[in-house]
Motif scaffolding. Structure first.
Motif, PDB file in Angstrom:
ATOM      1  N   HIS A 396       0.823  -1.201   0.000  1.00 50.65           N
ATOM      2  CA  HIS A 396       0.000   0.000   0.000  1.00 50.65           C
ATOM      3  C   HIS A 396       0.860   1.255   0.000  1.00 50.65           C
ATOM      4  N   PHE A 397       2.058   1.157   0.546  1.00 49.37           N
ATOM      5  CA  PHE A 397       2.948   2.320   0.611  1.00 49.37           C
ATOM      6  C   PHE A 397       4.234   1.986  -0.120  1.00 49.37           C
ATOM      7  N   PRO A 398       4.167   1.886  -1.464  1.00 49.62           N
ATOM      8  CA  PRO A 398       5.373   1.499  -2.191  1.00 49.62           C
ATOM      9  C   PRO A 398       6.453   2.546  -1.937  1.00 49.62           C
ATOM     10  N   GLY A 399       7.671   2.087  -1.819  1.00 47.31           N
ATOM     11  CA  GLY A 399       8.757   3.034  -1.560  1.00 47.31           C
ATOM     12  C   GLY A 399       9.139   3.071  -0.095  1.00 47.31           C
ATOM     13  N   GLU A 400       8.267   2.563   0.750  1.00 43.18           N
ATOM     14  CA  GLU A 400       8.616   2.500   2.174  1.00 43.18           C
ATOM     15  C   GLU A 400       8.897   1.046   2.504  1.00 43.18           C
ATOM     16  N   ASP A 401      10.043   0.809   3.091  1.00 45.82           N
ATOM     17  CA  ASP A 401      10.362  -0.566   3.449  1.00 45.82           C
ATOM     18  C   ASP A 401       9.796  -0.851   4.833  1.00 45.82           C
ATOM     19  N   VAL A 402       8.507  -1.082   4.862  1.00 51.77           N
ATOM     20  CA  VAL A 402       7.836  -1.308   6.143  1.00 51.77           C
ATOM     21  C   VAL A 402       8.298  -2.628   6.741  1.00 51.77           C
ATOM     22  N   GLN A 403       8.772  -2.580   7.954  1.00 54.44           N
ATOM     23  CA  GLN A 403       9.055  -3.825   8.678  1.00 54.44           C
ATOM     24  C   GLN A 403       8.777  -3.612  10.148  1.00 54.44           C
ATOM     25  N   THR A 404       7.637  -4.130  10.584  1.00 55.11           N
ATOM     26  CA  THR A 404       7.258  -3.913  11.973  1.00 55.11           C
ATOM     27  C   THR A 404       7.558  -5.126  12.825  1.00 55.11           C
ATOM     28  N   THR A 405       7.919  -6.231  12.200  1.00 47.36           N
ATOM     29  CA  THR A 405       8.205  -7.438  12.961  1.00 47.36           C
ATOM     30  C   THR A 405       9.382  -8.153  12.329  1.00 47.36           C
ATOM     31  N   ALA A 406      10.227  -8.708  13.184  1.00 40.80           N
ATOM     32  CA  ALA A 406      11.386  -9.431  12.675  1.00 40.80           C
ATOM     33  C   ALA A 406      10.937 -10.560  11.756  1.00 40.80           C
ATOM     34  N   ALA A 407       9.711 -11.058  11.990  1.00 44.05           N
ATOM     35  CA  ALA A 407       9.238 -12.213  11.236  1.00 44.05           C
ATOM     36  C   ALA A 407       9.029 -11.912   9.764  1.00 44.05           C
ATOM     37  N   SER A 408       8.820 -10.667   9.403  1.00 43.46           N
ATOM     38  CA  SER A 408       8.500 -10.410   8.002  1.00 43.46           C
ATOM     39  C   SER A 408       9.751 -10.351   7.121  1.00 43.46           C
ATOM     40  N   GLY A 409      10.904 -10.139   7.722  1.00 44.96           N
ATOM     41  CA  GLY A 409      12.125 -10.111   6.938  1.00 44.96           C
ATOM     42  C   GLY A 409      12.148  -8.907   6.018  1.00 44.96           C
TER      43      GLY A 409
ATOM     44  N   PRO B  14      10.192  11.053  13.287  1.00 42.65           N
ATOM     45  CA  PRO B  14      10.440  12.493  13.230  1.00 42.65           C
ATOM     46  C   PRO B  14      10.639  12.882  11.765  1.00 42.65           C
ATOM     47  N   PRO B  15      10.126  14.011  11.357  1.00 38.95           N
ATOM     48  CA  PRO B  15      10.161  14.380   9.951  1.00 38.95           C
ATOM     49  C   PRO B  15      11.569  14.371   9.369  1.00 38.95           C
ATOM     50  N   THR B  16      12.562  14.653  10.200  1.00 39.64           N
ATOM     51  CA  THR B  16      13.921  14.694   9.675  1.00 39.64           C
ATOM     52  C   THR B  16      14.360  13.338   9.144  1.00 39.64           C
ATOM     53  N   ARG B  17      13.717  12.282   9.624  1.00 35.83           N
ATOM     54  CA  ARG B  17      14.132  10.949   9.185  1.00 35.83           C
ATOM     55  C   ARG B  17      13.486  10.561   7.869  1.00 35.83           C
ATOM     56  N   ILE B  18      12.515  11.341   7.431  1.00 33.97           N
ATOM     57  CA  ILE B  18      11.836  10.973   6.194  1.00 33.97           C
ATOM     58  C   ILE B  18      12.176  11.981   5.115  1.00 33.97           C
ATOM     59  N   ALA B  19      13.021  11.560   4.230  1.00 32.50           N
ATOM     60  CA  ALA B  19      13.377  12.429   3.114  1.00 32.50           C
ATOM     61  C   ALA B  19      12.600  11.948   1.903  1.00 32.50           C
ATOM     62  N   PHE B  20      12.069  12.851   1.160  1.00 31.18           N
ATOM     63  CA  PHE B  20      11.247  12.459   0.023  1.00 31.18           C
ATOM     64  C   PHE B  20      12.050  11.624  -0.956  1.00 31.18           C
ATOM     65  N   GLY B  21      11.466  10.555  -1.388  1.00 36.32           N
ATOM     66  CA  GLY B  21      12.105   9.733  -2.415  1.00 36.32           C
ATOM     67  C   GLY B  21      13.226   8.849  -1.871  1.00 36.32           C
ATOM     68  N   GLN B  22      13.451   8.931  -0.600  1.00 39.50           N
ATOM     69  CA  GLN B  22      14.544   8.130  -0.044  1.00 39.50           C
ATOM     70  C   GLN B  22      13.972   6.893   0.649  1.00 39.50           C
ATOM     71  N   ARG B  23      14.443   5.750   0.254  1.00 41.54           N
ATOM     72  CA  ARG B  23      13.930   4.524   0.860  1.00 41.54           C
ATOM     73  C   ARG B  23      14.529   4.324   2.241  1.00 41.54           C
ATOM     74  N   GLN B  24      13.722   3.922   3.109  1.00 38.58           N
ATOM     75  CA  GLN B  24      14.273   3.577   4.406  1.00 38.58           C
ATOM     76  C   GLN B  24      13.399   2.576   5.121  1.00 38.58           C
ATOM     77  N   SER B  25      13.982   1.963   6.066  1.00 41.93           N
ATOM     78  CA  SER B  25      13.255   0.941   6.812  1.00 41.93           C
ATOM     79  C   SER B  25      12.510   1.598   7.961  1.00 41.93           C
ATOM     80  N   LEU B  26      11.231   1.372   7.985  1.00 39.64           N
ATOM     81  CA  LEU B  26      10.442   1.928   9.083  1.00 39.64           C
ATOM     82  C   LEU B  26      10.229   0.831  10.105  1.00 39.64           C
ATOM     83  N   ARG B  27      10.810   1.000  11.222  1.00 39.10           N
ATOM     84  CA  ARG B  27      10.549   0.029  12.284  1.00 39.10           C
ATOM     85  C   ARG B  27       9.529   0.670  13.199  1.00 39.10           C
ATOM     86  N   ILE B  28       8.334   0.174  13.076  1.00 31.88           N
ATOM     87  CA  ILE B  28       7.236   0.846  13.747  1.00 31.88           C
ATOM     88  C   ILE B  28       7.065   0.304  15.153  1.00 31.88           C
TER      89      ILE B  28
END
Lengths: 489, 219
Positions: A396-409, B14-28
């Motif tokens: 749903h959010f292409p471009g974001e590498d969503v990983q909220t759990t270690a299980a998803s890898g 925090p907004p500083t961690r999100i740069a447009f067009g930059q891929r990053q891992s979101l650990r929620i």
């Protein structure tokens, strides 16, 4: 944000874990909260799937997970529709039939969490009055809407379970635990009545491989060892000696220790007994001529080949028994969409449903046993559900590498490639609040249940239980329907 | 609204961690379920937590929501409690928190919004609160009971210093202990071959028959 209006087919633990995770990752207080809707459909009138209709009654702690599910259901973005059978032929006449095609136009996303509901049978042991699948026993003692007839325990002194997994041990435990010990739990009164009249004296638990391959876990084995008025027939010391020295996992060595120690009650001190019969594979069941006689089970003796498969030694023996219960695992329904017969469940890659040509079906997902087969405990179902949520959010959010759990890898390149070539079957824009008119009508009629209905039934079941000094007294659909009709204003 | 805004919101980055067009891992980091009503006023919660969190904590935005359910433990005054470091599966420090003697790791994790599940609510019937302790702290604890070991048997990513969080109660000499969340991966529960069931002496496949659970009746 583009809406996520998710229909979940099945409202068992996997479904609720997915829903609860999505709701908490996109919290109600967030600015886009209203773009998320989750509708859970179940063909049963009550939610929670195997937590209600599978977990053994004497394991009430396992059911604590429903507190989290109840919590999720307080979010108005989640709705539950019980008694709606999507797609496959409904086993219950009162469930509202609804085709998947009729559901699709209302949702941007669909998740299959339909579990594995079909018992795997043994080719040599077709169901008969002498041979039933363990699922029928489980459905009987949980008062599942499939309503299997009660087992004839008053005329059964010897039971043979085929398969050595936890379901098998659950059934054995139910048969061997004194009914007075079970009475405080969520065991329906009619079930207790039959257990009180039970003539069962021995339960044989047969497996085609050895103690190191048995699927049961140590907790369940320990419970068998601690049964208050039964004892285990000691294992042949040679059997345990031959596995010594092998490189064992932690669980295997703990299982072996338990087996060596044997049951709390010494053999010969109890009227009721049970045994683990390793390296035996059934080849046939001869039913008796006279109903007072026992059936005769023929067992091929087996050994392990170098790859740990069971192979026959050429020897065989027979076992006289009153009732054979097969407990050999479960698979999804053949008629489930995207079912793969070779797998026994739906075809998925990281939670995304894949069609027969290997193409990802966009925004259609599967989780839990429907996606990974009938194995693993609640913890694995939960982790899988959370990983599927990560997949849904990544898509749903292409471009974001969503990983909220270690299980998803981490997201793989293959994930992205598959996604690019995806089949489109669902609309991108829908009315966020609309539901199919058949479901709307069913709700009005009282044929389709909602979560509020369940809350009322749940409270009433607990109230009835309190009167009887037990956890709860269950209602079947007829009772629940009457109760809901009477109390609905 | 762009999806990015939403991701930023729900991840509370925090907004500083999100740069447009930059891929990053979101650990929620998850908010705990709101099972119980907190007795804290929201402002107190905010203050109490702010003190314990790093400056760029991603959990900050969660305070715009109602106070979350806590683990039923009381937070000590800063500097007076027993310190526990929580780390993620890769060994990155999530949070250092303070708790009191007798508090268990699962409740502490809930109190401080660490994403540790307690599916059976501390009744030793699941392994969802599995944590890995530093060896020194592990050795200071009494041996796990049989029931805990039975559950650990099924835990993903089990190590020699694994425990169920709900069974680890703090004592003064555990001050400074580290609890690391396990590195569970999907493969740990999907690679038990699908073929295992179909193998039986003298039989090909048990899976080729259709059987409806409702078609069978006893007698």
């Amino acid at each position: 944000m583009a809406p996520i209006k998710l229909a979940v087919v099945g409202a068992g633990p996997s479904s609720f874990y997915v829903a609860s995770r999505l709701l908490s990752l996109l919290p109600r207080s967030g600015p886009h909260a209203s773009s998320l809707k989750i509708h859970l459909y179940d063909r049963l009138w009550a939610p929670y799937g195997l937590v209600r209709y599978g977990v053994a009654p004497d394991h009430p702690e396992v059911k604590n997970c429903t507190h989290k599910f109840d919590e999720a259901a307080t979010d108005p973005r989640l709705r539950f529709f019980g008694n709606v059978n999507i797609g496959t032929t409904s086993p219950f006449s009162y469930a509202l039939p609804l085709s998947l095609e009729a559901l699709m136009p209302y949702y941007t996303h669909i998740l299959y969490s339909t579990g594995c509901t079909v018992p795997i049978l043994h080719p040599a042991l077709p169901p008969s009055r002498y041979c039933i699948p363990a699922l029928s026993m489980v459905h009987w003692y949980t008062q599942h809407p499939s309503k299997p007839s009660p087992p004839p325990l008053d005329r059964t002194s010897h039971v043979t379970l085929i398969g050595q997994g936890n379901v098998s041990l659950d059934v054995a435990r139910m048969l061997l635990t004194p009914p007075d010990h079970l009475a405080k739990y969520d065991v329906p009164m009619p079930v207790l009545d039959i257990l009180r009249r039970s003539a069962v004296q021995h339960v044989s638990i047969v497996g085609r491989r050895g103690p190191l391959q048995a699927a049961f876990t140590t907790k369940e084995l320990r419970e068998m060892m601690n049964l208050p008025d039964s004892s285990m027939v000691p294992l042949d010391p040679a059997l345990l000696a031959q596995v010594q020295g092998a490189s064992l996992t932690r669980q295997q060595s703990r299982t072996l220790q338990l087996l060596q120690k044997g049951s709390k009650n010494k053999p010969g001190t109890t009227a009721k007994t049970w045994s683990l019969d390793f390296f035996r594979s059934p080849t046939g069941l001869t039913t008796p001529v006279s109903p007072s006689d026992k059936a005769r089970l023929t067992l091929a003796h087996t050994t392990l080949d170098p790859s740990s498969r069971a192979v026959p030694t050429g020897e065989s023996s027979t076992l006289d028994t009153d009732l054979v219960i097969t407990s050999l695992g479960h698979r999804s329904e053949l008629s489930a969409p995207w079912y793969d017969p070779a797998l026994g469940h739906l075809r998925t890659v990281s939670g995304r449903v894949v069609n027969a040509d290997g193409r990802v079906v966009r925004n259609v997902y599967a989780s839990g046993w429907a996606a990974m087969g009938a194995r693993g405990v609640l913890a694995s179902t939960m982790m899988d559900a959370y990983a599927v949520v990560d997949t849904i959010l990544r898509d749903h959010f292409p471009g974001e590498d969503v990983q909220t759990t270690a299980a998803s890898g981490p997201e793989s390149a293959a994930d992205k490639a598959a996604e690019a070539d995806a089949l489109e079957v669902l609309p991108k824009e829908v009315d966020l609040d609309a539901i199919p008119p058949e479901v709307e009508a069913g709700l009005k009629e009282g044929r389709v249940t909602d979560f509020e209905d369940w809350r009322r039934v749940d409270a009433e079941e607990i109230r009835r239980g309190e009167e009887l000094g037990k956890e709860r007294e269950r209602m079947d659909w007829e009772e629940a329907h009457n109760f809901l009709t009477k109390t609905r204003t | 609204m762009s999806a990015r805004t939403l991701v930023g919101k729900f991840a509370a980055c925090p907004p500083t961690r999100i740069a447009f067009g930059q891929r990053q891992s979101l650990r929620i980091h998850l908010r705990r379920p709101q099972r119980c009503l907190s007795s804290h006023a929201p402002s107190q919660v905010w203050l109490a937590r702010s003190a314990a969190l790093p400056v760029f904590s991603r959990t900050r935005d969660f305070h715009s929501s109602p106070a979350s359910c806590h683990g039923g433990v009381t937070r000590p005054k800063p500097g007076e409690g027993i310190k526990v470091h929580f780390k993620d599966s890769k060994g990155n420090l999530l949070k250092t928190v303070e708790a009191n003697e007798g508090d268990d790791i699962l409740s502490i994790a809930h109190e401080y919004d660490i994403d540790l599940e307690g599916a059976c609510e501390g009744s030793v019937a699941c392994s969802t609160c599995h944590v890995i302790l530093d060896p020194e702290s592990y050795d200071k604890l009494p041996e796990p009971e049989d029931d805990e070991n039975d559950m650990l048997d099924m835990a993903f990513g089990l190590t020699d210093t694994s425990r169920l969080g709900c069974q680890v109660r703090l004592t003064r000499d555990l001050d400074g202990m580290t609890a690391t969340l396990p590195a569970a991966t999907r493969n740990m529960f999907v690679d038990e071959a699908d073929t295992s069931l179909a193998r039986v002496a003298g039989a090909a496949c048990w899976d080729c028959q259709n059987y409806s659970s409702t078609s069978h009746r006893f007698m």
